[in-house]
Write an enzyme that holds these catalytic residues in place. Structure first.
Site: not given
Ligand code: DSN
Length: 462
Positions: A94, A96, A240, A267, A270, A276
């Site tokens: 933990y 925080e 984003d 994120t 990807k 993730r």
């Molecule tokens: N689920 C992701 C996508 O495939 O674009 C983003 O939310």
């Protein structure tokens, strides 16, 4: 090497290694002994004996990922080192708070990994500040809204079916209920962003924040144009870049900070190819508000195993190899799009400048996105159904599918492989009833996949 002294005044160690050695009688051999501990060496057989259902599901998923062609644009094959860090004892901790100001003891290694992740993120994306704690893309975007806005404030964002995202204030999302999202739409002629329309909506609504960056828009973005509209109406800017964060890191797509953006979110799993999770990058003047919105605003303890894996991912993303990977992702996407266009497929915006494309399957083959997805699944090609601009069908049916190249490129597939894949896709969708042909394609695609290594150390024997 990170300077750990300012954040760890109690230690005399000058490097991470020195700090680690103190737990192992000051010898590097002691540190290396951790390679022999049971969770690293025997965890698979342990899982098999304690919960064979989960073991079987894990093994099944490994085979699925090896034997199929992964074209969902938001997925990738992460590094073996990321899998090690995700499965490490950092998951027990933990932490925080933030490095140097935590609410629990025992933070010397947690502070190091988070500081490394922050510094690497700031350097990679040229950001004034980075928060690497968001547990997902959704909470990451929520934190920006809560950090920079008051409930009810106006945000100008893209219409969902034109390429936007649920977390960009779709009515079904909580964000859409708390903040007042207004919409701009793409140009109906060619599906591209229409800056006259963005300016018109901005002047009309006077939003506090203008948002760009999408999950199904296949082009790069003119951030300078967004910034100049935001300056005119006194709005903050947010991009984003979750889908193409890796391509910005690899310097093959534009970086919003080069044009003065306030906040960039991405994120980490990807095109960046990490675990993730999410990151918020911003100008230093927003650091306090953003950090406070994540903790204690929306989250409790960060997942330190994930933070460690993000730190690793960011180091890789700064290498020449990763820049080459990013270039290849784009070249593969162009090759796939070109091969589909040559065979008469209709693509939203007529092509791609990034890692993804949206096929209008209804216009091209008279098939819904759902039916196309199921058909392609049957031949070992994984895609996702996708609504197209102003789609008359609901999202669970949709009129299109979305394809992308980050995962296939990680496995080493190149332009000629994209042409082979396009051939399978077009012939399958053009002949939805020819089961025999689909079975033949399934065998062919499986054999094809054996030519491409799956990162993550799965050494399949059969
Ligand atoms: N689920 C992701 C996508 O495939 O674009 C983003 O939310």
């Amino acid at each position: 090497m990170i300077n750990i002294q300012p954040r760890l005044p109690a230690t005399t160690a000058k490097t991470v290694g020195e700090l680690a050695f103190k737990y192992y009688k000051n010898t590097r051999q002691g540190v290396q002994k951790t390679n022999n501990v049971v969770y690293l060496q025997d965890f698979r057989s342990l899982l098999n004996s304690s919960d064979s259902d989960l073991y079987d599901a894990l093994a099944g998923e490994e085979y699925r990922q090896r034997d199929g062609i992964e074209l969902i644009p938001s997925e990738n094959y992460t590094y073996p080192e990321v899998l090690v860090l995700l499965g490490s004892v950092f998951t027990n901790k933990y932490s925080e708070g933030y490095p140097g100001r935590r609410y629990y003891g025992g933070q010397e290694f947690s502070d190091i990994i988070e500081s490394l992740a922050i510094e690497r993120a700031m350097n990679l994306f040229k950001a004034g500040h980075a928060n690497v704690q968001p547990l997902s893309g959704s909470v990451m975007n929520q934190a920006v809204y809560f950090g920079l806005l008051e409930p009810g404030d106006k945000v100008l964002a893209m219409e969902l079916s034109h390429g936007g995202h649920l977390t960009h204030g779709a009515p079904a999302s909580c964000m859409g209920k708390i903040f007042d999202f207004k919409r701009y739409r793409t140009d109906p002629k060619d599906g591209s962003i229409d800056f006259d329309e963005v300016r018109k909506q901005a002047r009309r609504h006077k939003p506090k924040l203008i948002l760009c960056g999408y999950s199904s828009y296949p082009r790069d973005l003119d951030y300078a144009a967004f910034q100049s509209i935001a300056d005119e109406v006194g709005a903050l800017t947010m991009a984003d870049i979750s889908h193409f964060g890796g391509l910005v890191a690899g310097k093959v797509m534009n970086n919003p900070f080069d044009d003065g953006f306030d906040v960039v979110t991405t994120t980490s799993h990807k095109s960046l190819r990490g675990p993730r999770g999410g990151m918020i990058l911003c100008k230093s003047k927003h650091a306090k508000a953003i950090d406070h919105a994540i903790f204690p605003g929306l989250q409790g303890g960060p997942h330190m195993n994930n933070v460690a894996a993000i730190a690793f991912t960011l180091k890789q993303a700064a290498t020449a190899e990763f820049a080459q990977y990013s270039r290849q992702v784009l070249q593969n996407a162009k090759a796939l799009a070109q091969a589909l266009l040559e065979q008469g497929v209709k693509l939203v915006t007529g092509g791609t400048d990034n890692h993804l494309m949206v096929l209008d399957t209804m216009a091209s083959f008279g098939l819904t996105g759902e039916d196309s997805q199921v058909l392609l699944d049957s031949i070992g090609i994984t895609v996702n159904k996708q609504i197209i601009p102003d789609d008359p069908l609901p999202p669970l049916e949709a009129s299109g599918v979305r394809l992308g190249t980050p995962a296939a490129t990680t496995r080493g597939m190149r332009e000629q492989d994209m042409r082979t894949i396009a051939g399978w896709i077009v012939r399958t969708l053009a002949h939805p009833g020819d089961i025999e042909m689909h079975q033949q394609f399934k065998l062919e695609s499986e054999t094809f996949c054996r030519n491409f290594h799956v990162p993550g150390g799965q050494d399949f024997k059969n």
